[in-house]
Design a protein around this motif. Structure first.
Motif, mmCIF file in Angstrom:
data_model
loop_
_atom_site.group_PDB
_atom_site.id
_atom_site.type_symbol
_atom_site.label_atom_id
_atom_site.label_comp_id
_atom_site.label_asym_id
_atom_site.label_seq_id
_atom_site.Cartn_x
_atom_site.Cartn_y
_atom_site.Cartn_z
ATOM 1 N N ASP A 26 0.795 -1.221 0.000
ATOM 2 C CA ASP A 26 0.000 0.000 0.000
ATOM 3 C C ASP A 26 0.832 1.276 0.000
ATOM 4 N N PHE A 27 2.091 1.199 0.394
ATOM 5 C CA PHE A 27 2.834 2.447 0.481
ATOM 6 C C PHE A 27 3.268 2.899 -0.904
ATOM 7 N N LYS A 28 3.351 4.206 -1.073
ATOM 8 C CA LYS A 28 3.673 4.786 -2.380
ATOM 9 C C LYS A 28 5.177 4.764 -2.597
ATOM 10 N N PRO A 29 5.666 4.027 -3.613
ATOM 11 C CA PRO A 29 7.117 3.949 -3.846
ATOM 12 C C PRO A 29 7.696 5.299 -4.258
ATOM 13 N N LEU A 30 8.926 5.553 -3.840
ATOM 14 C CA LEU A 30 9.619 6.769 -4.256
ATOM 15 C C LEU A 30 10.175 6.560 -5.668
ATOM 16 N N GLU A 31 10.012 7.545 -6.516
ATOM 17 C CA GLU A 31 10.542 7.440 -7.877
ATOM 18 C C GLU A 31 12.045 7.694 -7.903
ATOM 19 N N LYS A 32 12.520 8.533 -6.972
ATOM 20 C CA LYS A 32 13.945 8.832 -6.861
ATOM 21 C C LYS A 32 14.213 9.401 -5.475
ATOM 22 N N ASP A 33 15.489 9.556 -5.127
ATOM 23 C CA ASP A 33 15.814 10.169 -3.837
ATOM 24 C C ASP A 33 15.306 11.606 -3.805
ATOM 25 N N PRO A 34 14.776 12.034 -2.670
ATOM 26 C CA PRO A 34 14.240 13.401 -2.594
ATOM 27 C C PRO A 34 15.349 14.454 -2.613
ATOM 28 N N ASP A 35 15.035 15.623 -3.170
ATOM 29 C CA ASP A 35 15.983 16.745 -3.131
ATOM 30 C C ASP A 35 16.067 17.311 -1.721
ATOM 31 N N THR A 36 14.926 17.261 -1.022
ATOM 32 C CA THR A 36 14.864 17.703 0.375
ATOM 33 C C THR A 36 14.439 16.522 1.244
ATOM 34 N N ILE A 37 15.226 16.199 2.269
ATOM 35 C CA ILE A 37 14.876 15.119 3.190
ATOM 36 C C ILE A 37 13.938 15.674 4.255
ATOM 37 N N VAL A 38 12.779 15.055 4.387
ATOM 38 C CA VAL A 38 11.815 15.480 5.412
ATOM 39 C C VAL A 38 11.945 14.544 6.611
ATOM 40 N N PHE A 39 12.215 15.131 7.761
ATOM 41 C CA PHE A 39 12.466 14.409 9.010
ATOM 42 C C PHE A 39 11.226 14.570 9.885
ATOM 43 N N GLY A 40 10.513 13.481 10.133
ATOM 44 C CA GLY A 40 9.285 13.538 10.909
ATOM 45 C C GLY A 40 9.493 13.208 12.376
ATOM 46 N N PHE A 41 8.686 13.831 13.226
ATOM 47 C CA PHE A 41 8.810 13.647 14.676
ATOM 48 C C PHE A 41 7.447 13.332 15.287
ATOM 49 N N ILE A 42 7.364 12.228 16.021
ATOM 50 C CA ILE A 42 6.112 11.893 16.696
ATOM 51 C C ILE A 42 5.808 12.948 17.768
ATOM 52 N N VAL A 240 13.767 5.566 11.931
ATOM 53 C CA VAL A 240 13.296 4.808 10.773
ATOM 54 C C VAL A 240 13.469 5.641 9.511
ATOM 55 N N TYR A 241 13.957 5.008 8.440
ATOM 56 C CA TYR A 241 13.917 5.697 7.150
ATOM 57 C C TYR A 241 13.165 4.855 6.133
ATOM 58 N N ARG A 242 12.782 5.487 5.025
ATOM 59 C CA ARG A 242 12.125 4.766 3.950
ATOM 60 C C ARG A 242 13.107 3.753 3.375
ATOM 61 N N LYS A 243 12.676 2.498 3.275
ATOM 62 C CA LYS A 243 13.585 1.465 2.817
ATOM 63 C C LYS A 243 13.879 1.552 1.328
ATOM 64 N N ASP A 244 13.080 2.344 0.580
ATOM 65 C CA ASP A 244 13.340 2.465 -0.855
ATOM 66 C C ASP A 244 14.151 3.706 -1.214
ATOM 67 N N LEU A 245 14.727 4.383 -0.217
ATOM 68 C CA LEU A 245 15.763 5.362 -0.522
ATOM 69 C C LEU A 245 16.941 4.602 -1.127
ATOM 70 N N SER A 246 17.768 5.274 -1.912
ATOM 71 C CA SER A 246 18.910 4.580 -2.507
ATOM 72 C C SER A 246 19.857 4.084 -1.420
#
Length: 338
Positions: A26-42, A240-246
């Motif tokens: 269900d998760f949306k695959p990344l097409e490429k590495d992001p230009d800006t890394i977004v760091f999320g905080f609970i 945790v990071y997205r596992k589909d980052l390069s």
């Protein structure tokens, strides 16, 4: 023999994945590495407090990676999980329960975990009430269940605020909070602490990190509460990071975390870490295996709930319990080889 053992572990891992990570599709695959890394905080506390604690490290991360890094704060834990699921959050600070959701539903992967400034790992869930409340000193006092008490519980994706007390305090004692208390309200750790200190809640779930941090900055608040229950040790928070980052970007991100406070301007980095939560230490190597005990806890909670549900027929109850036992057995194999 070794080959057989490895094959057994691989089979268990495969079975485990099929039972717990179905939402990977269900998760949306990344097409490429992001230009800006977004760091999320609970959202353990207010966004303003979290930003003040973490922004210096985010700035250092941006400098080290040579890539823009932006902080993202959501009003609840689900906002960070969903942000990662849809590719809007690439790296996140999670608790174990929310990390489990991120791994299963949002394409996440645990890569390091936090530690304390003294090098220890782990923290505790607590139940708190007012310091001057002489009617509530133990769980038994709280669980009289006469519908007179207002209870504050954590975010549904919180480990210490929700999952741990749900199992150890309520499931193991056969208590349904909604039937036990006058009201049950979900909020973050900071809000529940403040509400208890100010007599807006009679009892609430909290944790040792929030109490320690508040004692550092607002000791007059923690002086107003007392702890009536403490959980077993909970593993330190995972990153945790997205596992589909390069592979290259994941390696760079992981290297930044593991070197922070160890290489470069060590003194300044350790000063930054000391200002996060109740005094954070260096980051330690970790993986999704950190979540195995949390998965077991969630399954034990489910098992007790099934056993105590009178509406289920004997056959349906047996079927559901067999399914839970199967998953627990799979986990036992994985845990035994950690």
């Amino acid at each position: 023999m070794i080959r057989k053992t490895l094959a057994s572990v691989a089979l268990a891992a495969s079975m485990f994945a099929s039972g717990f990570a179905q939402a990977d599709i269900d998760f949306k695959p990344l097409e490429k590495d992001p230009d800006t890394i977004v760091f999320g905080f609970i959202s353990t506390e207010s966004s303003a407090n979290l930003k003040a604690q973490w922004q210096p490290m985010i700035d250092d991360m941006e400098t080290t990676l040579g890539k823009k890094v932006e902080a993202f704060f959501a009003p609840d834990y689900a906002g960070i999980i969903e942000g990662m699921r849809f590719g809007k959050v690439h790296v996140g600070w999670f608790g174990n329960k929310s990390a489990m959701e991120a791994v299963d539903r949002a394409g996440g992967e645990v890569f390091v975990q936090t530690s304390k400034s003294d090098g220890t790992n782990g923290y505790y869930s607590h139940i708190i009430t007012q310091a001057n409340n002489d009617k509530i000193n133990t769980l038994a006092d709280m669980l009289k269940c006469d519908g007179t008490l207002n209870f504050g519980i954590g975010d549904p994706n919180s480990t210490s605020g929700f999952l741990v007390p749900s199992y150890y305090v309520f499931a193991k004692n056969g208590v349904d909070p909604k039937e036990c208390f006058k009201t049950v309200r979900n909020a973050n750790h900071e809000t529940n602490l403040m509400a208890t200190a100010n007599n807006q809640l009679d009892v609430a779930a909290n944790n040792s990190e929030q109490l320690a941090r508040t004692k550092m900055v607002k000791p007059e608040i923690t002086d107003k509460v007392k702890v009536i229950w403490t959980s077993p040790l909970i593993p330190s928070d995972p990153m945790v990071y997205r596992k589909d980052l390069s592979r290259e970007l994941k390696s760079e991100i992981k290297a930044f975390f593991l070197s922070y406070g160890r290489l470069g301007n060590v003194e300044e980095a350790n000063k930054v870490l000391a200002g996060i939560q109740d005094g954070m230490g260096k980051f330690m190597e970790s993986s999704n295996a950190q979540l195995y005990p949390i998965r077991q806890l969630a399954l034990f909670k489910d098992k007790l709930k099934i056993q105590n549900t009178e509406e289920l027929s004997a056959d349906e109850k047996a079927s559901r319990l067999a399914e839970v036992d199967k998953k627990l057995a799979e986990l036992d194999i994985l845990v035994s080889y950690e």
